[in-house]
Scaffold this active site. Sequence first.
Site, mmCIF file in Angstrom:
data_model
loop_
_atom_site.group_PDB
_atom_site.id
_atom_site.type_symbol
_atom_site.label_atom_id
_atom_site.label_comp_id
_atom_site.label_asym_id
_atom_site.label_seq_id
_atom_site.Cartn_x
_atom_site.Cartn_y
_atom_site.Cartn_z
ATOM 1 N N HIS A 1 79.568 -31.728 37.378
ATOM 2 C CA HIS A 1 80.844 -31.910 36.076
ATOM 3 C C HIS A 1 81.541 -30.771 36.895
ATOM 4 C CE1 HIS A 1 78.792 -32.777 32.364
ATOM 5 N NE2 HIS A 1 78.853 -33.604 33.191
ATOM 6 N N TYR B 1 83.964 -27.697 23.753
ATOM 7 C CA TYR B 1 83.390 -26.298 23.780
ATOM 8 C C TYR B 1 84.631 -26.738 22.511
ATOM 9 C CZ TYR B 1 80.476 -24.709 27.043
ATOM 10 O OH TYR B 1 78.997 -24.617 27.967
ATOM 11 N N PRO C 1 73.712 -18.766 23.925
ATOM 12 C CA PRO C 1 73.775 -19.917 24.780
ATOM 13 C C PRO C 1 75.190 -20.403 25.225
ATOM 14 C CG PRO C 1 72.842 -21.400 22.514
ATOM 15 C CD PRO C 1 73.192 -19.312 22.316
ATOM 16 N N LYS D 1 74.178 -19.353 30.501
ATOM 17 C CA LYS D 1 73.320 -18.819 30.835
ATOM 18 C C LYS D 1 72.071 -19.025 31.747
ATOM 19 C CE LYS D 1 77.347 -17.794 32.889
ATOM 20 N NZ LYS D 1 77.383 -18.843 33.841
ATOM 21 N N TYR E 1 81.093 -18.929 34.727
ATOM 22 C CA TYR E 1 80.434 -19.789 34.149
ATOM 23 C C TYR E 1 79.711 -20.767 35.732
ATOM 24 C CZ TYR E 1 79.871 -24.228 31.559
ATOM 25 O OH TYR E 1 79.485 -24.933 30.620
#
Length: 388
Positions: A75, A199, A291, A295, A383
Amino acid sequence: MSPVRTQVGIIGAGPAGLLLSHLLHLEGVDSVVLEARSRDYVERRVRAGVVEQPSADLLRDVGLAGRMDEEGLPHHGFSLRFDREDHRIPLTELTGSTITVYGQQEIVKDLIAARLAAHGDLRFEVSGVAVHDVDTDRPRITYDGGELECDVIAGCDGFHGIARGAVPDSVLKTFEHEYPFAWLGLLAQAQPSHEELIYASHERGFALHSMRSPEVTRLYLQVDPDERIEDWSDERIWDELHLRLETDNGFTLREGPVIEKSITSMRGFVAEPMRHGRLFLAGDAAHIVPPTGAKGMNLAIADVLVLSRALTSLLRKGDSDLVESYSDTCLRRVWRAQGFSNHMTTMLHRAPGSEDYQHRLRMSQLRYTATSSAAATSLAENYVGLPF
């Protein structure tokens, strides 16, 4: 039965314990891995699914990425969804790095296969595990039916394992934050509805659209921490997902048979130090992150990379410098991940009973992140994973 002699006794056959055993094997250091659950259970246990760039690079470097590169889903960005619109964070454009969606259980399968192919000593369904003499240079692990004599012990047995409890209360300091919400997660036999992760921040609560393969979708809903999974029918879950993920541009959420569903509490937790004598903690045994920032597994991988180097230096060269700095080295990364995970969590979730003031602050942060290249770059850098 006579004790078994090994250099490193590893408690736990999750990603941390198995990868540590593999890395040590590559350096000529022998280990034995003890796991309370069955092999079938740990290979089916669905957990994380996002592999950071540094983690993926390490798996490639040590010969473990064949299936990941064939079946994993690279991604190059993800969507922040709020105000019924998508705002894409272009990870690769901002950082030059990617993430790979590849389930933790698949990495566990790859690790087990690699260890067994190398005739590694993996022992499943081991009960009654206890550690002894960690303040000496000959610590021991006892369990029902056996004993390991070790040079060092690695506690990779998760948040509820026994290893952390072997550190005296006078030595161990813990830091914990409980979030006032939980995640209801489900796996569905359905093609993903979007090519990247979503998200979503909605007035009814957070939602996440992810995937595990081109045929399996992973979805999450923010719920109250005291909710019971029995009260959430499949129909109710899908109705709520449609509501929180819908947009003004005609987004369609694909449904399918629910394979699995559960509710998980949200917490941040850190134990310091991550070493006591010849006992070393790694992964969830030492720290838990919410979550939202993806990580958990990646921190475990980072821990055991540092630990494998330290133990190789100690056991092959007699040099203890990296052992002495192990905890401090890992904790710097752990606290950065805690900070990032907390930032993502508080930005995307509406806490029960929170004031309109707090809600407007969250929305301001979301809009700033979506429109500022500096803010987006900071988010993207964290990220995709900071360098090891």
